[in-house]
Design a protein around this motif. Structure first.
Motif, PDB file in Angstrom:
ATOM      1  N   SER A  43      28.348  44.442  50.872  1.00 28.98           N
ATOM      2  CA  SER A  43      29.649  45.076  50.348  1.00 28.98           C
ATOM      3  C   SER A  43      30.290  43.849  49.938  1.00 28.98           C
ATOM      4  O   SER A  43      31.182  43.937  48.867  1.00 28.98           O
ATOM      5  CB  SER A  43      30.587  45.614  51.651  1.00 28.98           C
ATOM      6  OG  SER A  43      29.915  46.782  52.048  1.00 28.98           O
ATOM      7  N   GLY A  44      30.186  42.509  50.589  1.00 28.10           N
ATOM      8  CA  GLY A  44      30.971  41.553  50.041  1.00 28.10           C
ATOM      9  C   GLY A  44      30.368  41.002  48.634  1.00 28.10           C
ATOM     10  O   GLY A  44      31.177  40.583  48.030  1.00 28.10           O
ATOM     11  N   GLN A  45      29.109  41.257  48.421  1.00 32.74           N
ATOM     12  CA  GLN A  45      28.555  40.965  47.194  1.00 32.74           C
ATOM     13  C   GLN A  45      28.948  41.788  45.901  1.00 32.74           C
ATOM     14  O   GLN A  45      29.201  41.376  44.981  1.00 32.74           O
ATOM     15  CB  GLN A  45      27.256  41.042  47.157  1.00 32.74           C
ATOM     16  CG  GLN A  45      26.389  39.843  48.007  1.00 32.74           C
ATOM     17  CD  GLN A  45      26.733  38.543  47.734  1.00 32.74           C
ATOM     18  OE1 GLN A  45      26.570  38.228  46.354  1.00 32.74           O
ATOM     19  NE2 GLN A  45      27.302  37.513  48.360  1.00 32.74           N
ATOM     20  N   MET A  46      29.112  43.201  46.535  1.00 35.61           N
ATOM     21  CA  MET A  46      29.702  44.131  45.523  1.00 35.61           C
ATOM     22  C   MET A  46      31.034  43.912  44.926  1.00 35.61           C
ATOM     23  O   MET A  46      31.398  43.724  43.694  1.00 35.61           O
ATOM     24  CB  MET A  46      29.540  45.513  46.063  1.00 35.61           C
ATOM     25  CG  MET A  46      28.247  46.041  46.276  1.00 35.61           C
ATOM     26  SD  MET A  46      27.972  47.333  47.535  1.00 35.61           S
ATOM     27  CE  MET A  46      28.929  48.558  46.361  1.00 35.61           C
ATOM     28  N   LEU A  47      31.974  43.354  46.251  1.00 36.07           N
ATOM     29  CA  LEU A  47      33.257  42.833  45.710  1.00 36.07           C
ATOM     30  C   LEU A  47      33.507  41.764  45.092  1.00 36.07           C
ATOM     31  O   LEU A  47      34.128  41.379  44.174  1.00 36.07           O
ATOM     32  CB  LEU A  47      34.168  42.828  46.975  1.00 36.07           C
ATOM     33  CG  LEU A  47      35.363  42.797  46.920  1.00 36.07           C
ATOM     34  CD1 LEU A  47      36.159  43.804  45.998  1.00 36.07           C
ATOM     35  CD2 LEU A  47      36.243  42.594  48.254  1.00 36.07           C
ATOM     36  N   LEU A  48      32.341  40.650  45.221  1.00 40.93           N
ATOM     37  CA  LEU A  48      32.489  39.618  44.492  1.00 40.93           C
ATOM     38  C   LEU A  48      31.986  39.706  43.094  1.00 40.93           C
ATOM     39  O   LEU A  48      32.696  39.212  42.054  1.00 40.93           O
ATOM     40  CB  LEU A  48      31.498  38.425  45.176  1.00 40.93           C
ATOM     41  CG  LEU A  48      31.317  36.939  44.550  1.00 40.93           C
ATOM     42  CD1 LEU A  48      32.644  36.373  44.340  1.00 40.93           C
ATOM     43  CD2 LEU A  48      30.112  36.287  45.052  1.00 40.93           C
ATOM     44  N   ILE A  49      30.718  40.895  42.874  1.00 38.48           N
ATOM     45  CA  ILE A  49      30.723  40.891  41.523  1.00 38.48           C
ATOM     46  C   ILE A  49      31.796  41.613  40.654  1.00 38.48           C
ATOM     47  O   ILE A  49      32.147  41.133  39.516  1.00 38.48           O
ATOM     48  CB  ILE A  49      29.394  41.800  41.424  1.00 38.48           C
ATOM     49  CG1 ILE A  49      28.216  41.195  41.900  1.00 38.48           C
ATOM     50  CG2 ILE A  49      29.210  42.533  40.173  1.00 38.48           C
ATOM     51  CD1 ILE A  49      26.986  42.062  42.539  1.00 38.48           C
ATOM     52  N   GLU A  50      32.366  42.326  41.436  1.00 39.50           N
ATOM     53  CA  GLU A  50      33.637  43.040  40.813  1.00 39.50           C
ATOM     54  C   GLU A  50      34.675  42.221  40.326  1.00 39.50           C
ATOM     55  O   GLU A  50      35.355  41.968  39.033  1.00 39.50           O
ATOM     56  CB  GLU A  50      34.358  43.991  41.716  1.00 39.50           C
ATOM     57  CG  GLU A  50      33.820  45.325  41.603  1.00 39.50           C
ATOM     58  CD  GLU A  50      34.370  46.269  42.652  1.00 39.50           C
ATOM     59  OE1 GLU A  50      35.699  46.233  42.650  1.00 39.50           O
ATOM     60  OE2 GLU A  50      33.763  47.167  43.266  1.00 39.50           O
ATOM     61  N   THR A  51      34.960  41.139  41.420  1.00 41.97           N
ATOM     62  CA  THR A  51      35.972  40.082  41.200  1.00 41.97           C
ATOM     63  C   THR A  51      35.449  39.314  39.953  1.00 41.97           C
ATOM     64  O   THR A  51      36.394  38.861  39.012  1.00 41.97           O
ATOM     65  CB  THR A  51      36.071  39.237  42.121  1.00 41.97           C
ATOM     66  OG1 THR A  51      36.443  40.028  43.333  1.00 41.97           O
ATOM     67  CG2 THR A  51      37.231  38.213  42.217  1.00 41.97           C
ATOM     68  N   ILE A  52      34.263  38.959  39.833  1.00 43.22           N
ATOM     69  CA  ILE A  52      33.853  37.868  38.597  1.00 43.22           C
ATOM     70  C   ILE A  52      33.693  38.767  37.302  1.00 43.22           C
ATOM     71  O   ILE A  52      34.378  38.181  36.482  1.00 43.22           O
ATOM     72  CB  ILE A  52      32.511  37.617  39.050  1.00 43.22           C
ATOM     73  CG1 ILE A  52      32.380  36.474  40.170  1.00 43.22           C
ATOM     74  CG2 ILE A  52      31.544  37.022  37.810  1.00 43.22           C
ATOM     75  CD1 ILE A  52      30.954  36.150  40.752  1.00 43.22           C
ATOM     76  N   CYS A  53      33.425  39.884  37.256  1.00 40.59           N
ATOM     77  CA  CYS A  53      33.379  40.722  36.108  1.00 40.59           C
ATOM     78  C   CYS A  53      34.834  41.009  35.573  1.00 40.59           C
ATOM     79  O   CYS A  53      34.900  40.727  34.363  1.00 40.59           O
ATOM     80  CB  CYS A  53      32.564  42.045  36.306  1.00 40.59           C
ATOM     81  SG  CYS A  53      32.246  42.666  34.710  1.00 40.59           S
ATOM     82  N   LEU A  54      35.423  40.978  36.506  1.00 34.68           N
ATOM     83  CA  LEU A  54      36.836  41.657  36.044  1.00 34.68           C
ATOM     84  C   LEU A  54      37.753  40.512  35.788  1.00 34.68           C
ATOM     85  O   LEU A  54      39.011  40.790  35.080  1.00 34.68           O
ATOM     86  CB  LEU A  54      37.624  42.650  37.024  1.00 34.68           C
ATOM     87  CG  LEU A  54      36.686  44.092  37.144  1.00 34.68           C
ATOM     88  CD1 LEU A  54      37.395  44.858  38.127  1.00 34.68           C
ATOM     89  CD2 LEU A  54      36.341  44.887  36.189  1.00 34.68           C
ATOM     90  N   SER A  55      37.509  39.282  36.025  1.00 36.23           N
ATOM     91  CA  SER A  55      38.231  38.134  35.794  1.00 36.23           C
ATOM     92  C   SER A  55      38.317  37.877  34.216  1.00 36.23           C
ATOM     93  O   SER A  55      39.039  37.247  34.002  1.00 36.23           O
ATOM     94  CB  SER A  55      37.795  36.982  36.529  1.00 36.23           C
ATOM     95  OG  SER A  55      36.586  36.502  35.956  1.00 36.23           O
ATOM     96  N   GLY A  56      37.271  38.490  33.602  1.00 39.31           N
ATOM     97  CA  GLY A  56      37.063  38.100  32.084  1.00 39.31           C
ATOM     98  C   GLY A  56      36.625  36.776  31.728  1.00 39.31           C
ATOM     99  O   GLY A  56      36.781  36.246  30.679  1.00 39.31           O
ATOM    100  N   THR A  57      36.288  35.926  32.779  1.00 39.30           N
ATOM    101  CA  THR A  57      35.812  34.579  32.161  1.00 39.30           C
ATOM    102  C   THR A  57      34.074  34.459  32.608  1.00 39.30           C
ATOM    103  O   THR A  57      33.653  33.434  32.695  1.00 39.30           O
ATOM    104  CB  THR A  57      36.502  33.712  33.550  1.00 39.30           C
ATOM    105  OG1 THR A  57      36.163  34.062  34.660  1.00 39.30           O
ATOM    106  CG2 THR A  57      38.064  33.693  33.234  1.00 39.30           C
ATOM    107  N   SER A  58      33.419  35.754  33.122  1.00 42.10           N
ATOM    108  CA  SER A  58      32.146  35.307  33.261  1.00 42.10           C
ATOM    109  C   SER A  58      31.228  35.461  31.892  1.00 42.10           C
ATOM    110  O   SER A  58      31.421  36.484  31.141  1.00 42.10           O
ATOM    111  CB  SER A  58      31.568  36.740  34.112  1.00 42.10           C
ATOM    112  OG  SER A  58      30.155  36.498  34.182  1.00 42.10           O
ATOM    113  N   PRO A  59      30.464  34.456  31.692  1.00 40.36           N
ATOM    114  CA  PRO A  59      29.688  34.323  30.355  1.00 40.36           C
ATOM    115  C   PRO A  59      28.578  35.571  30.353  1.00 40.36           C
ATOM    116  O   PRO A  59      28.158  36.135  29.116  1.00 40.36           O
ATOM    117  CB  PRO A  59      28.900  33.169  30.314  1.00 40.36           C
ATOM    118  CG  PRO A  59      29.017  32.671  31.700  1.00 40.36           C
ATOM    119  CD  PRO A  59      30.190  33.236  32.427  1.00 40.36           C
TER     120      PRO A  59
END
Length: 148
Positions: free
Chosen positions: A117-133
């Motif tokens: 669950s923590g990894q899923m939330l981290l993926i959301e945070t990274i993607c939705l930040s708009g800064t992930s290449p």
């Protein structure tokens, strides 16, 4: 039917004999709803609550690559036969001495649930930040530029 009413179509009025607050009904399929349900189980002295990952829906804004990773972590489950801890964790095979193996298995299942669950939330945070290449349209193509 309003958007709010349609999104609440499958939300129960009661969960474990507790009325579901309106703010939780709005967040039922998000992490806040999952945490509320987990806390209801803890409130009934259930130290090993059922996994809530499958009730959380991925945000529509996730790019295709992050959506694939999100689903991959959602589908990572503890194997009670092998008893392995979360990948990379120490003590993978069952070696508990003088302990209840069923309890150890439940502890490890909960460990998998929490970490996935923590990894899923981290993926959301990274993607939705708009800064992930990785979110760029040509990410993963052979012509994609390497960025640091």
């Amino acid at each position: 039917m309003t958007k709010s009413a349609s999104s609440r179509a499958h939300v129960p009025d009661l969960y474990l004999d507790v009325e579901v607050p309106e703010r939780i009904q709005d967040l039922w399929f998000r992490w806040e709803g999952a945490e509320w349900r987990r806390m209801r189980h803890m409130g009934t002295n259930n130290l090993f609550p059922p996994d809530q990952r499958y009730s959380v829906r991925p945000p529509r804004e996730l790019c295709a690559l992050h959506h694939e990773h999100w689903v991959g972590y959602r589908n990572m489950n503890y194997d009670p036969v092998s008893g392995n801890r979360w990948p990379g964790g120490a003590g993978s095979p069952f070696i508990p001495v003088g302990r209840d193996l069923n309890r150890v298995s439940e502890e490890r299942r909960c460990e998998w649930d929490e970490k996935a669950s923590g990894q899923m939330l981290l993926i959301e945070t990274i993607c939705l930040s708009g800064t992930s290449p990785q979110c760029s349209p040509n990410a993963g193509s052979p012509d994609a530029e390497l960025t640091t």
